[in-house]
Write a protein that holds these residues in place. Structure first.
Motif, PDB file in Angstrom:
ATOM      1  N   GLU A 139       7.461 -11.955  -9.530  1.00 28.09           N
ATOM      2  CA  GLU A 139       8.375 -12.775 -10.329  1.00 28.09           C
ATOM      3  C   GLU A 139       9.125 -13.757  -9.441  1.00 28.09           C
ATOM      4  OE1 GLU A 139       9.318 -12.574 -13.852  1.00 28.09           O
ATOM      5  OE2 GLU A 139       7.361 -11.602 -13.934  1.00 28.09           O
ATOM      6  N   LYS A 140       9.550 -13.259  -8.281  1.00 34.04           N
ATOM      7  CA  LYS A 140      10.376 -14.075  -7.400  1.00 34.04           C
ATOM      8  C   LYS A 140       9.607 -15.258  -6.830  1.00 34.04           C
ATOM      9  CE  LYS A 140      14.194 -12.552  -4.612  1.00 34.04           C
ATOM     10  NZ  LYS A 140      14.733 -11.364  -3.926  1.00 34.04           N
ATOM     11  N   PHE A 141       8.337 -15.024  -6.493  1.00 34.04           N
ATOM     12  CA  PHE A 141       7.585 -16.061  -5.775  1.00 34.04           C
ATOM     13  C   PHE A 141       6.465 -16.678  -6.626  1.00 34.04           C
ATOM     14  CE2 PHE A 141       8.996 -12.971  -2.422  1.00 34.04           C
ATOM     15  CZ  PHE A 141      10.126 -13.712  -2.082  1.00 34.04           C
ATOM     16  N   ARG A 142       6.404 -16.352  -7.905  1.00 36.39           N
ATOM     17  CA  ARG A 142       5.358 -16.894  -8.786  1.00 36.39           C
ATOM     18  C   ARG A 142       3.969 -16.712  -8.167  1.00 36.39           C
ATOM     19  NH1 ARG A 142       6.230 -22.678 -11.665  1.00 36.39           N
ATOM     20  NH2 ARG A 142       4.059 -22.248 -12.183  1.00 36.39           N
ATOM     21  N   VAL A 143       3.633 -15.467  -7.916  1.00 41.92           N
ATOM     22  CA  VAL A 143       2.355 -15.203  -7.250  1.00 41.92           C
ATOM     23  C   VAL A 143       1.830 -13.858  -7.756  1.00 41.92           C
ATOM     24  CG1 VAL A 143       3.461 -14.045  -5.286  1.00 41.92           C
ATOM     25  CG2 VAL A 143       1.271 -15.157  -4.951  1.00 41.92           C
ATOM     26  N   PRO A 144       0.518 -13.707  -7.907  1.00 48.30           N
ATOM     27  CA  PRO A 144       0.010 -12.370  -8.221  1.00 48.30           C
ATOM     28  C   PRO A 144       0.246 -11.437  -7.034  1.00 48.30           C
ATOM     29  CG  PRO A 144      -1.744 -14.021  -8.335  1.00 48.30           C
ATOM     30  CD  PRO A 144      -0.557 -14.697  -7.760  1.00 48.30           C
ATOM     31  N   VAL A 145       0.562 -10.196  -7.290  1.00 46.32           N
ATOM     32  CA  VAL A 145       0.742  -9.211  -6.216  1.00 46.32           C
ATOM     33  C   VAL A 145      -0.229  -8.061  -6.460  1.00 46.32           C
ATOM     34  CG1 VAL A 145       2.347  -7.606  -5.100  1.00 46.32           C
ATOM     35  CG2 VAL A 145       3.159  -9.845  -5.853  1.00 46.32           C
ATOM     36  N   ILE A 146      -0.852  -7.617  -5.362  1.00 47.44           N
ATOM     37  CA  ILE A 146      -1.813  -6.509  -5.447  1.00 47.44           C
ATOM     38  C   ILE A 146      -1.146  -5.237  -4.951  1.00 47.44           C
ATOM     39  CG2 ILE A 146      -4.118  -5.705  -4.776  1.00 47.44           C
ATOM     40  CD1 ILE A 146      -4.099  -8.492  -6.141  1.00 47.44           C
ATOM     41  N   LEU A 147      -1.226  -4.173  -5.731  1.00 45.81           N
ATOM     42  CA  LEU A 147      -0.835  -2.861  -5.220  1.00 45.81           C
ATOM     43  C   LEU A 147      -2.125  -2.186  -4.766  1.00 45.81           C
ATOM     44  CD1 LEU A 147       1.730  -0.938  -4.997  1.00 45.81           C
ATOM     45  CD2 LEU A 147       0.606   0.349  -6.807  1.00 45.81           C
ATOM     46  N   ALA A 148      -2.262  -2.066  -3.434  1.00 45.25           N
ATOM     47  CA  ALA A 148      -3.490  -1.505  -2.863  1.00 45.25           C
ATOM     48  C   ALA A 148      -3.328   0.003  -2.712  1.00 45.25           C
ATOM     49  CB  ALA A 148      -3.789  -2.163  -1.519  1.00 45.25           C
ATOM     50  N   ALA A 149      -3.462   0.705  -3.821  1.00 44.75           N
ATOM     51  CA  ALA A 149      -3.408   2.168  -3.776  1.00 44.75           C
ATOM     52  C   ALA A 149      -4.797   2.687  -3.410  1.00 44.75           C
ATOM     53  CB  ALA A 149      -2.960   2.711  -5.125  1.00 44.75           C
ATOM     54  N   ASP A 150      -4.946   3.992  -3.371  1.00 45.07           N
ATOM     55  CA  ASP A 150      -6.276   4.565  -3.157  1.00 45.07           C
ATOM     56  C   ASP A 150      -6.370   5.847  -3.970  1.00 45.07           C
ATOM     57  OD1 ASP A 150      -5.273   6.813  -1.488  1.00 45.07           O
ATOM     58  OD2 ASP A 150      -4.792   5.188  -0.095  1.00 45.07           O
ATOM     59  N   PHE A 200      -1.607   2.507   6.936  1.00 47.69           N
ATOM     60  CA  PHE A 200      -1.240   1.975   5.613  1.00 47.69           C
ATOM     61  C   PHE A 200      -1.781   2.937   4.573  1.00 47.69           C
ATOM     62  CE2 PHE A 200      -5.386   0.239   4.141  1.00 47.69           C
ATOM     63  CZ  PHE A 200      -6.113   0.442   5.299  1.00 47.69           C
ATOM     64  N   GLY A 201      -1.109   3.024   3.435  1.00 47.06           N
ATOM     65  CA  GLY A 201      -1.588   3.873   2.345  1.00 47.06           C
ATOM     66  C   GLY A 201      -1.648   5.333   2.740  1.00 47.06           C
ATOM     67  N   ALA A 202      -2.576   6.062   2.105  1.00 45.38           N
ATOM     68  CA  ALA A 202      -2.605   7.522   2.211  1.00 45.38           C
ATOM     69  C   ALA A 202      -2.771   8.031   3.636  1.00 45.38           C
ATOM     70  CB  ALA A 202      -3.722   8.081   1.329  1.00 45.38           C
ATOM     71  N   THR A 203      -3.430   7.273   4.508  1.00 43.03           N
ATOM     72  CA  THR A 203      -3.671   7.783   5.859  1.00 43.03           C
ATOM     73  C   THR A 203      -2.389   7.837   6.691  1.00 43.03           C
ATOM     74  OG1 THR A 203      -4.499   5.572   6.315  1.00 43.03           O
ATOM     75  CG2 THR A 203      -6.135   7.314   6.135  1.00 43.03           C
ATOM     76  N   ALA A 233       0.832  -1.212   0.000  1.00 40.72           N
ATOM     77  CA  ALA A 233       0.000   0.000   0.000  1.00 40.72           C
ATOM     78  C   ALA A 233       0.867   1.263   0.000  1.00 40.72           C
ATOM     79  CB  ALA A 233      -0.930  -0.004   1.215  1.00 40.72           C
ATOM     80  N   PRO A 234       0.861   2.029  -1.102  1.00 39.22           N
ATOM     81  CA  PRO A 234       1.690   3.237  -1.181  1.00 39.22           C
ATOM     82  C   PRO A 234       1.035   4.447  -0.514  1.00 39.22           C
ATOM     83  CG  PRO A 234       0.564   2.899  -3.270  1.00 39.22           C
ATOM     84  CD  PRO A 234       0.152   1.760  -2.368  1.00 39.22           C
ATOM     85  N   ALA A 235       1.900   5.334   0.051  1.00 38.63           N
ATOM     86  CA  ALA A 235       1.393   6.541   0.709  1.00 38.63           C
ATOM     87  C   ALA A 235       1.867   7.814   0.014  1.00 38.63           C
ATOM     88  CB  ALA A 235       1.852   6.556   2.175  1.00 38.63           C
ATOM     89  N   SER A 236       2.616   7.671  -1.073  1.00 38.96           N
ATOM     90  CA  SER A 236       3.132   8.850  -1.763  1.00 38.96           C
ATOM     91  C   SER A 236       3.350   8.497  -3.223  1.00 38.96           C
ATOM     92  CB  SER A 236       4.472   9.282  -1.153  1.00 38.96           C
ATOM     93  OG  SER A 236       5.441   8.269  -1.398  1.00 38.96           O
ATOM     94  N   GLN A 264       4.150   2.494   9.716  1.00 43.39           N
ATOM     95  CA  GLN A 264       3.446   2.377   8.429  1.00 43.39           C
ATOM     96  C   GLN A 264       3.589   0.949   7.916  1.00 43.39           C
ATOM     97  OE1 GLN A 264       5.130   4.606   5.157  1.00 43.39           O
ATOM     98  NE2 GLN A 264       3.666   3.762   3.687  1.00 43.39           N
ATOM     99  N   LEU A 265       2.449   0.325   7.674  1.00 44.37           N
ATOM    100  CA  LEU A 265       2.470  -1.015   7.094  1.00 44.37           C
ATOM    101  C   LEU A 265       2.549  -0.865   5.577  1.00 44.37           C
ATOM    102  CD1 LEU A 265      -0.391  -2.603   9.257  1.00 44.37           C
ATOM    103  CD2 LEU A 265       2.038  -2.290   9.848  1.00 44.37           C
ATOM    104  N   VAL A 266       3.733  -0.988   5.036  1.00 38.05           N
ATOM    105  CA  VAL A 266       3.907  -0.878   3.581  1.00 38.05           C
ATOM    106  C   VAL A 266       3.350  -2.142   2.932  1.00 38.05           C
ATOM    107  CG1 VAL A 266       5.599  -0.664   1.712  1.00 38.05           C
ATOM    108  CG2 VAL A 266       5.913   0.621   3.856  1.00 38.05           C
TER     109      VAL A 266
END
Lengths: 269, 178, 377
Positions: C160-171, C283-286, C141-144, C308-310
């Motif tokens: 790529e490293k772990f062969r798994v989909p990754v979610i970018l939880a932006a807002d 996490f994220g913008a807050t 979750a990005p904050a900037s 901050q939980l990145v």
């Protein structure tokens, strides 16, 4: 040497899971013979299949394969083809997979004219889940969810593909073996979106509930009712409603998605 | 130094772009900038606003807390912001009821932009005015941003910018807000 | 960061981050507030030999990126709540097939259409549990604007490293916000590519068991021929109903993230060196409002800091316990009603812990004043 398609058959997966009298094995052998005729290799071919009886065909094919969610085979195949135009991408779907739950993807793949070959085996019902009706089940037919007859109308898969813009459309039945071979081979060779619909018996469910007790009864019906375009066009509407129009129905050469993308890309660079 | 600017009105008035131009000009002067926007579902019409914070320090909270300058282009946004303490408030005098008080500066910005040949230059006129009236950002920086951004259309925008400057110079009460 | 800084939007930074990480295929469906990512990709990808596709819906979008990824091309999509809901089906397929791909979710208010243009952080649990079946996933979750870029690169690297989909939880806040940002030069930020098979094509199996639970992945069109399925499958990738195989497969999906937990989980701290009595967990913008509040609290004489939980999934349990256990008060600001992150923290720190939630779910941002209210400072 006879063309058997054997080198594309994944023998260690046999015996297959299909019922006695099912047309899937016949359709599969026709497909594998076409691969051999066209000198495809397991490396340059990707089978993409969805969920359903015909969607299990990838288990018996010795090429690359991607077996995906119900109705979604075409979008996965689209991704494969979009970034690697050199691959032969062949999409195996039943009537439920291809034009019922996956109907939206079907028309958009045809509209985009992406160079995929869709082989839709149409047995007029959902075989794997116990013979419920699909979007190609004829009106009034009895299925396990239309106990008193089907109130809905059916899709004509070929007309749908044509209207949506497919470059190649053909229909065969399991009975018309040589036609099936020829249509599949031509469809594979055609650049752009191509569709072969294969009418196939499901004696276990659809046949049994609709007064066609055996696969032989169903094949006899295909033999009797299968007519080519010339003949079909001379028929009265009531005769047409009982006929199965077979043969090559559309053959065009509109540019496929990858060609068009490349043309447009030249404007960007 | 920290300055907070609100450009408020409705969709289609170029408020987001105005905020971006102001922010880019401040960046040329080595400032940190945060620009945010708030808008509704309409691309044209409906509430829309752009906020710009300009600071020498890292900008932590991203929203304006104490506006230094507010541009309002609709009655709705004027009503929202007219009581903001210590803020210079610009407004379009054709679109909004006249306001009294030394903090208010009403001009027919939209009409002036149309007379220049493009209603879209309204935000640039306002930026010229803000630049001349305050020390938030220099005219040179704004000129550079407009020249880089608009290419062939830069001349019209530079004219609009000058128009805003001229308006501000006509005020005898020109004062730097620090 | 040696290039000239520009005033860059978060969504643009996400597109740039994806391209920097090596993404060359985007398939998506436009939706507010994520559409700028699609627009940016439609302009940039054709110029660098990539492909932009606009699909018929978000179900198809995830299907297409999974297909493209299996040819060896890094692929991604971007969406917001309603589209993310549609993506769950094929996201499950990507997890089961262990196919690297990245999904950007620029969160907006819901349920359903909600407030289409307004921010929210209410998809935290959907990201983790939105699909049927038991599975593990990575979400960042990005904050900037800078984090939009860097975490997108990290999302691809983890994927790529772990062969798994990754979610970018932006807002919506970070997606639409513009800040000074200079794009890094190539090589400045690490870029990871998936592990390729080293065995001969005859020996290759797409889910070959490995000590680190990550099997090398070949590409369609290479000399390797392989089979990927959405069904339960053994190492060879063909559907298999054995109980033993099912146990192995589900273990595999979880363990590959568990054993790499320290590499995946990232947190940041602000003003945390002196064991503050008030700890904001964000996490994220807050994160931004919490940092502002922590400074304000210190100015008022109370020691406060921010964790901050990145990485939000897997949940940073060790860090929350480390920084949260000694705090007198924990404050968790979230743009949702239910306190989706606060619940996780409560689970870890116990129901007697003084955890104060600041929840806002009307489309407006949480302000420093909102936070000060729960602290009575």
């Amino acid at each position: 040497m006879a063309i058997t398609g054997e080198k594309f058959l994944k023998k260690d997966s046999l015996p297959h899971m299909w019922c006695q009298g099912c047309g899937n094995g016949v359709a599969l052998s026709s497909l594998l013979r076409s691969f051999e005729r066209l000198k495809y290799t397991p490396q340059d071919t990707v089978i993409v299949s969805g969920i359903g009886c015909w969607g299990k065909a990838d288990d018996y094919i010795a090429t690359n394969a991607l077996h995906v969610t119900h109705g979604r085979a075409l979008p996965f195949a689209t991704g494969v083809k979009a970034v690697n135009p050199d691959l032969h991408v062949v999409v195996l779907m039943g009537d439920g997979d291809g034009v019922t739950i996956g109907g939206n993807h079907f028309i958009h793949a045809a509209r985009r004219n992406i160079d995929l070959t869709a082989i839709v085996v149409n047995n007029y019902n959902y075989g794997m889940t116990g013979g419920q009706f699909s979007a190609t089940t004829p009106a009034d037919s009895i299925t396990s969810t239309t106990a008193y007859g089907n109130p809905e109308r059916d899709f004509d898969i070929c007309t749908l593909a044509e209207a949506a813009g497919a470059n190649f459309v053909g229909r065969s039945t399991i009975y018309h073996g040589r036609l099936m071979d020829n249509l599949i081979k031509e469809a594979l060779s055609k650049k752009g979106f191509s569709l072969v619909e294969i009418i196939s018996p499901c004696p276990t469910h659809f046949g049994r509930k609709n007064k066609m007790k055996t696969a032989v009864d169903m094949l006899n019906l295909y033999k009797q009712n299968g007519v080519t375009k010339d003949k079909y066009e001379k028929m009265s509407p009531s005769e047409q409603s009982n006929a199965i129009l077979i043969g090559k129905l559309v053959d065009k050469d509109a540019p496929d998605f990858n060609t068009r993308y490349e043309e447009i890309r030249q404007k960007a660079i | 130094m920290r300055k907070e600017v609100i450009l408020a009105g409705s969709g289609g008035q170029g408020l987001v772009l105005g905020g971006v131009i102001l922010g880019e000009a401040a960046m040329l002067e080595g400032k940190n900038v945060v620009q945010t926007q708030s808008y509704g579902i309409a691309t044209r019409g409906g509430f829309s606003q752009s906020e710009v914070i300009i600071s020498d320090e890292e900008i932590i909270f991203q929203q304006v807390e104490k506006a230094d300058v507010i541009l309002t282009l609709t009655q709705e946004t004027m009503d929202m912001y007219k009581d903001t303490p210590d803020a210079v408030i610009l407004y379009d005098s054709d679109l909004i009821e006249a306001q009294s008080g030394p903090q208010f500066h009403g001009y027919p910005f939209t009409k002036m932009a149309i007379e220049l040949g493009n209603a879209g230059t309204l935000n640039v006129i306002a930026l010229g005015f803000i630049s001349a009236l305050t020390n938030i950002v220099t005219l040179d920086s704004l000129r550079t941003v407009l020249t880089n951004r608009f290419g062939k259309k830069a001349a019209l925008n530079l004219k609009a910018l000058q128009k805003g400057v001229d308006l501000a110079s006509s005020l005898n009460q020109k004062e730097a807000i620090s | 960061m040696s290039r000239t800084p520009i005033l860059m939007q978060g969504n643009q930074a996400i597109a740039e981050g994806a391209i920097y990480a090596g993404a060359r295929f985007f398939a998506g469906y436009p939706i507010t507030p994520s559409s700028e990512i699609a627009e940016e990709c439609s302009k940039k990808l054709p110029k660098i030999g990539g492909v932009y596709m606009q699909m018929e819906d978000e179900i198809a979008s995830v299907g297409a990126i999974v297909g493209a990824s299996l040819t060896g091309v890094k692929s991604f999509t971007a969406t917001s709540g309603p589209g993310f809901s549609l993506m769950q089906e094929n996201l499950g397929m990507a997890i089961m097939g262990e196919v690297p791909c990245v999904i950007i979710n620029v969160q907006r208010s819901g349920p359903s259409t909600g407030l289409a243009t307004k921010p929210s952080q209410s998809d935290v649990m959907q990201i983790k549990w939105g699909r049927h079946g038991d599975q593990a996933i990575i979400a960042l979750a990005p904050a900037s604007v800078e984090e939009c870029f860097l975490l997108t690169v990290k999302a691809f690297n983890m994927s790529e490293k772990f062969r798994v989909p990754v979610i970018l939880a932006a807002d919506e806040i970070v997606g639409h916000m513009r800040e000074n940002f200079a794009l890094p030069e190539p090589g400045e930020v690490e870029v990871v590519d998936r592990k390729k098979p080293e065995v001969s094509p005859d020996e290759y199996r797409p889910f070959e068991p490995q000590a680190d639970y990550v099997s090398p992945l070949a590409s369609y069109g290479s000399e390797y021929v392989f089979h990927i399925t959405s069904s339960m499958c053994g190492p060879e990738g063909f559907s298999n109903n054995d109980a033993e195989i099912a146990t192995w497969k589900i273990d595999q999906l979880h363990k590959k993230l568990e054993v790499h937990r320290d590499e995946i989980v990232e947190t940041k701290t602000f003003l945390m060196d002196d064991e503050p009595e008030i700890v904001f967990i964000t996490f994220g913008a807050t994160t931004r409002v919490a940092r502002a509040a922590a400074i304000a609290a210190r100015e008022a004489g109370t020691k406060a800091g921010v964790l901050q939980l990145v990485t939000i999934w897997p949940f940073p349990e060790l860090e929350v316990i480390k920084y949260g256990s000694n705090a007198k008060t924990i404050v968790v600001p979230e743009m949702n009603y239910s306190g989706q992150i606060a619940e996780e923290i409560q689970r870890l720190l116990g129901y007697n812990a003084d955890i104060r939630r600041v929840n806002k779910y009307n489309g407006e941002v949480i302000t420093p004043q909102d936070i000060m209210k729960v602290l009575s400072l």
